[in-house]
Enzyme design. Structure first.
Site, mmCIF file in Angstrom:
data_model
loop_
_atom_site.group_PDB
_atom_site.id
_atom_site.type_symbol
_atom_site.label_atom_id
_atom_site.label_comp_id
_atom_site.label_asym_id
_atom_site.label_seq_id
_atom_site.Cartn_x
_atom_site.Cartn_y
_atom_site.Cartn_z
ATOM 1 N N HIS A 1 38.401 26.330 36.273
ATOM 2 C CA HIS A 1 38.548 25.507 37.562
ATOM 3 C C HIS A 1 38.794 26.542 38.678
ATOM 4 O O HIS A 1 39.074 26.237 39.771
ATOM 5 C CB HIS A 1 39.805 24.788 37.250
ATOM 6 C CG HIS A 1 40.053 23.643 38.458
ATOM 7 N ND1 HIS A 1 41.026 23.811 39.363
ATOM 8 C CD2 HIS A 1 39.382 22.661 38.632
ATOM 9 C CE1 HIS A 1 41.096 22.507 40.180
ATOM 10 N NE2 HIS A 1 39.998 21.947 39.880
ATOM 11 N N ASP B 1 59.784 28.232 53.811
ATOM 12 C CA ASP B 1 60.960 29.014 54.506
ATOM 13 C C ASP B 1 60.067 30.102 55.499
ATOM 14 O O ASP B 1 60.795 31.241 55.864
ATOM 15 C CB ASP B 1 61.562 29.881 53.706
ATOM 16 C CG ASP B 1 62.661 28.857 52.745
ATOM 17 O OD1 ASP B 1 62.676 27.824 53.131
ATOM 18 O OD2 ASP B 1 63.298 29.365 51.937
ATOM 19 N N HIS C 1 42.367 17.405 48.924
ATOM 20 C CA HIS C 1 41.998 18.369 47.943
ATOM 21 C C HIS C 1 42.687 19.605 47.788
ATOM 22 O O HIS C 1 42.407 20.640 47.039
ATOM 23 C CB HIS C 1 40.423 18.619 47.635
ATOM 24 C CG HIS C 1 39.929 19.124 46.655
ATOM 25 N ND1 HIS C 1 39.478 20.227 46.230
ATOM 26 C CD2 HIS C 1 39.790 18.745 45.179
ATOM 27 C CE1 HIS C 1 39.285 20.563 44.910
ATOM 28 N NE2 HIS C 1 39.443 19.519 44.454
ATOM 29 N N LYS D 1 45.390 22.849 47.516
ATOM 30 C CA LYS D 1 46.492 23.087 46.729
ATOM 31 C C LYS D 1 47.320 24.151 47.456
ATOM 32 O O LYS D 1 46.937 25.299 47.382
ATOM 33 C CB LYS D 1 45.900 23.815 45.477
ATOM 34 C CG LYS D 1 44.719 22.794 44.786
ATOM 35 C CD LYS D 1 43.451 23.050 45.019
ATOM 36 C CE LYS D 1 42.431 22.622 44.013
ATOM 37 N NZ LYS D 1 42.548 20.827 43.882
ATOM 38 N N ASP E 1 31.478 43.208 47.429
ATOM 39 C CA ASP E 1 31.967 44.549 47.609
ATOM 40 C C ASP E 1 33.380 44.991 47.486
ATOM 41 O O ASP E 1 33.501 46.147 47.864
ATOM 42 C CB ASP E 1 31.426 45.275 49.038
ATOM 43 C CG ASP E 1 29.933 44.964 49.271
ATOM 44 O OD1 ASP E 1 29.091 44.630 48.333
ATOM 45 O OD2 ASP E 1 29.650 44.936 50.328
ATOM 46 N N LYS F 1 38.118 29.186 41.804
ATOM 47 C CA LYS F 1 37.212 29.195 42.959
ATOM 48 C C LYS F 1 37.185 30.772 43.485
ATOM 49 O O LYS F 1 38.220 30.849 44.180
ATOM 50 C CB LYS F 1 37.115 28.189 43.973
ATOM 51 C CG LYS F 1 36.859 26.880 43.622
ATOM 52 C CD LYS F 1 38.155 26.153 43.061
ATOM 53 C CE LYS F 1 38.047 24.859 43.025
ATOM 54 N NZ LYS F 1 39.164 23.961 42.011
#
Length: 522
Positions: free
Chosen positions: A262, A447, A440, A442, A269, A264
């Site tokens: 899952h 603080d 979508h 996450k 480089d 991404k």
């Protein structure tokens, strides 16, 4: 190729019954059904010996209950298994044994452990950095120690972090940075789908591969069932691009399929890295509309911390390689931005070890927060520990706010999220739904000093079953932008109240209540 054209290697999947009837997906489903039918047939044959079988079943059920009470498992998951054991003792026991004995993923588990061990010391942790955060009482040094139990996840300074509040923003920055690549481009994404976004990226990748850049692309095997043809790596190879699917789906029942990639990740480089919720498909940049406006986020790192994502990529890439090669990539000399305050710690979560890293990072933020914890997540399917952490933070006076989708992508997940609303709102957690569409993102931010942007949802699949990754940020300049984005998004939301919970559709209440029994298995 003319400018403005979209690079495609496969024909768009046609809608209708014929493509499904003659697809690889149908073959897989049919063969899986045959295997399930055999299991059910054996179970039915045993029922001919009713009296003996009934006595055996009673003793067997009791033994299974005792086993569940004494095994190491999340309490919420235990309740689900107990419920299923009471209804269907033998099939449930077979299924439980299938998932608990590592059937189907013994080989990959061993391989992942070897790769993690071999790369434990690939990137050195600066002692000066650890000493700096030890003195401020933030708990970041302790979190670093915890994370490095399960991998090589150093805490870095000298890394510039840029936050993108929309997939469109990340896409524009991706194209710009890809065009600068000189040595290598590593891409690891859960979803790749041909269209405008992937076509524009692929055009750049092909140009870079032709110029001698080492271009590698990895995507989850589920793409082969729904989005890409099985020979897609061969098609990319003709462009000079190395590609592979992680855990391709085959017509064999295996618990290995439960563990999806899952993540991404894009690394260029060893100097620039991207992470976040944005996959490579057109809805993620609002080029097409599926569930209203698609709200997603990402982060770009420039500097030393990019090396951690290089290492994470290579670990996944080398799972099926006979001779894994990490050098010289983690040792690349990363450039250090002139202005890069704060600390950055990329981290990964592997479902094959005993550590629930993603959940632990989220709970650490909740438990150490003083003023607020603001969260964006597409799904809310909580275990007992995380639900308790959210409620406890709110009950001790921390401003805990969650933004969830207003338009769902999956009705079942939407109903399950709503099944948690009452207990959370009662504890003082404030919940909001994004009215323009689907969230979508996450994101955790707390603080004005800590944040996480990554791939980890607040659901069982992300927290227990998927390979995931995230970027932990501490005292970086972009944290203020993350909080601002949260507040801007909040202004487009409707608040969940006691009154709105009472008026919720009965279909969602019934569906959520029923599915909660099976939530750990979803």
């Amino acid at each position: 190729m003319e400018k403005g054209t979209i690079f495609r290697l496969a024909k768009p999947k046609r809608k209708g019954i014929l493509p499904i009837l003659f697809s690889r997906f149908l073959l897989i489903v049919l063969l899986l059904l045959v295997q399930v039918a055999l299991i059910v047939g054996i179970y039915g044959w045993l029922y001919e010996y009713v009296s003996i079988f009934s006595a055996f079943l009673g003793v067997f059920t009791l033994m299974m209950i005792l086993y569940l009470f004494n095994c190491e498992m999340d309490a919420t998951a235990k309740l689900t298994w107990l419920f299923m054991i009471a209804l269907f003792p033998l099939p449930t026991a077979c299924f439980l044994s299938f998932t608990q004995t590592n059937a189907g993923h013994v080989k990959i588990k061993k391989r992942v452990e070897e790769l993690i061990d071999s790369a434990k010391d690939s990137i050195a942790q600066s002692e000066d950095v650890i000493c700096q955060v030890k003195e401020d009482g933030s708990g970041v040094a302790a979190l670093t120690t915890y994370l490095n139990r399960s991998g090589c996840f150093p805490l870095f300074d000298h890394t510039e972090a840029t936050y993108f509040p929309l997939g469109e923003d990340k896409f524009a920055a991706m194209l710009e940075e890809l065009r600068k690549a000189e040595t290598y481009i590593f891409m690891e994404y859960f979803i790749i789908e041909e269209g405008y976004m992937w076509g524009k990226i692929l055009e750049v990748l092909a140009e870079k591969a032709k110029a001698g850049v080492d271009v590698r692309v990895m995507y989850d095997g589920m793409c082969e069932v729904a989005l890409l043809p099985a020979d897609y790596p061969k098609r990319l190879a003709k462009l000079g691009i190395k590609a592979k699917a992680f855990s391709p789906i085959l017509p064999i029942v295996s618990s290995h399929y439960n563990y999806r990639d899952h993540r991404k990740i894009l690394v260029i480089d060893g100097k620039v890295a991207f992470n976040g919720g944005v996959n490579l498909a057109d809805e993620y940049i609002n080029h097409v509309e599926k569930f209203g406006h698609w709200k997603d986020t990402a982060v770009m790192l420039k500097g030393e911390a990019a090396k951690s994502f290089t290492l994470m990529f290579l670990q996944m890439w080398n799972i099926d390689e006979k001779a894994p090669d990490f050098a010289p990539y983690p040792e690349d000399k990363s450039f250090c931005p002139e202005q890069a305050g704060g600390y950055v710690m990329p981290f990964g979560d592997c479902p094959l070890d005993e550590d629930k890293v993603g959940e632990a990072v989220y709970m650490d933020i909740l438990n150490r927060a003083n003023d607020y914890v603001h969260i964006m997540t597409p799904y809310l399917i909580l275990d007992g520990e995380l639900a308790s952490a959210l409620k406890y933070a709110a009950q001790r006076g921390v401003d805990v706010k969650l933004i969830l989708p207003g338009i769902p992508d999956k009705k079942a997940a939407y109903a399950l999220a709503k099944s948690h609303y009452q207990e959370l709102v009662n504890a003082g957690v404030k919940i909001y739904e994004y009215t323009p569409g689907f969230v979508h993102a996450k994101v955790f931010v707390s603080d004005d000093s800590k944040a996480v942007v990554g791939t980890i949802n607040l659901d069982y699949r992300s927290l227990y079953h998927h390979f995931e990754c995230g970027t932990f940020l501490y005292q970086t300049a972009c944290i203020a932008e993350i909080e601002k984005d949260f507040q801007d998004t909040l202004a487009k939301c409707r608040q969940v109240t006691q009154e709105s919970i009472k008026k919720e559709k009965m279909s969602y209440k019934l569906m959520g209540g029923f599915l909660k029994f099976f939530a750990p298995l979803m």
